[in-house]
Design a protein around this motif. Structure first.
Motif, PDB file in Angstrom:
ATOM      1  N   ARG A  12      99.317  25.024  47.452  1.00 25.04           N
ATOM      2  CA  ARG A  12     100.026  26.239  47.987  1.00 25.04           C
ATOM      3  C   ARG A  12      99.328  27.568  47.590  1.00 25.04           C
ATOM      4  N   THR A  13      98.549  27.597  46.621  1.00 23.23           N
ATOM      5  CA  THR A  13      97.914  28.777  45.912  1.00 23.23           C
ATOM      6  C   THR A  13      96.776  29.354  46.829  1.00 23.23           C
ATOM      7  N   ILE A  18      93.310  31.221  52.941  1.00 25.11           N
ATOM      8  CA  ILE A  18      93.544  30.497  54.472  1.00 25.11           C
ATOM      9  C   ILE A  18      93.711  31.719  55.335  1.00 25.11           C
ATOM     10  N   ASN A  19      94.449  32.624  55.129  1.00 23.31           N
ATOM     11  CA  ASN A  19      94.806  33.800  55.991  1.00 23.31           C
ATOM     12  C   ASN A  19      93.484  34.824  55.864  1.00 23.31           C
ATOM     13  N   ALA A  20      92.967  34.850  54.761  1.00 23.28           N
ATOM     14  CA  ALA A  20      91.905  35.770  54.625  1.00 23.28           C
ATOM     15  C   ALA A  20      90.542  35.194  55.539  1.00 23.28           C
ATOM     16  N   ALA A  21      90.567  33.923  55.821  1.00 23.71           N
ATOM     17  CA  ALA A  21      89.454  33.374  56.572  1.00 23.71           C
ATOM     18  C   ALA A  21      89.479  33.821  58.059  1.00 23.71           C
ATOM     19  N   GLU A  22      90.662  34.424  58.387  1.00 26.00           N
ATOM     20  CA  GLU A  22      90.801  34.699  59.680  1.00 26.00           C
ATOM     21  C   GLU A  22      90.378  33.917  60.982  1.00 26.00           C
ATOM     22  N   GLY A  23      91.022  32.813  60.616  1.00 30.84           N
ATOM     23  CA  GLY A  23      90.924  31.845  61.763  1.00 30.84           C
ATOM     24  C   GLY A  23      89.833  30.776  61.476  1.00 30.84           C
ATOM     25  N   ASN A  24      88.900  31.123  60.407  1.00 34.36           N
ATOM     26  CA  ASN A  24      87.764  30.099  60.068  1.00 34.36           C
ATOM     27  C   ASN A  24      88.379  29.113  59.012  1.00 34.36           C
TER      28      ASN A  24
END
Length: 148
Positions: A12-13, A18-24
């Motif tokens: 969960r951390t 995950i969001n910073a990966a911008e879809g990757n």
């Protein structure tokens, strides 16, 4: 416009990453591509697994309201923690019950409106169960990434 969504096995951390990966995120985490799966559909599934009525309309939309871990902006994308009780219930579901649960879940209005066929729901549920078991075995969580 449809909802893009993925179920991700992660800690969960890792929600912000995950969001910073911008879809990757598909390249960096174990993901079940889940286009059209949202908090309402998962809330309905949780109620089915708990043997609770789906007639309690207000309970389903707020199912994951307190599980938002990260949002890029108010317009998304968002990363939610799939509640542990849902992950545990999925991981414990046996083959006999899987078909019955899939049939009940396929009947919800949201799947009909999204034009999911019962077989599509059954196949997706099977994959989701496998992801719940993987997450449990790895000591990780299931996260729902959503974007519109």
């Amino acid at each position: 416009m449809g909802v893009l969504s993925d179920i991700i096995i992660a800690d969960r951390t890792e929600a912000t990453s995950i969001n910073a990966a911008e879809g990757n995120h598909l390249k960096q985490w174990d993901c079940l591509e889940s286009k059209g799966i949202d908090t309402i559909k998962l809330g309905s599934l949780s109620r089915i697994l708990a043997g609770r009525s789906l007639d309690d309309v207000p309970a389903v939309p707020v199912f994951m309201d307190n599980s938002l871990l990260d949002k890029y902006s108010d317009d998304g994308p968002w990363v939610y923690l799939v509640p542990d009780q849902l992950v545990s219930a999925l991981a414990a579901l046996d083959d006999d019950a899987e078909e019955t649960v899939a049939a009940s879940w396929a009947e919800i209005e949201e799947f009909r409106l999204s034009r999911w066929q019962p077989m599509d729901v059954q196949e997706y549920l099977h994959d989701l169960i496998e992801y719940a078991r993987k997450a449990r075995d790895q000591g990780k969580s299931l996260l729902l990434w959503m974007s519109v």
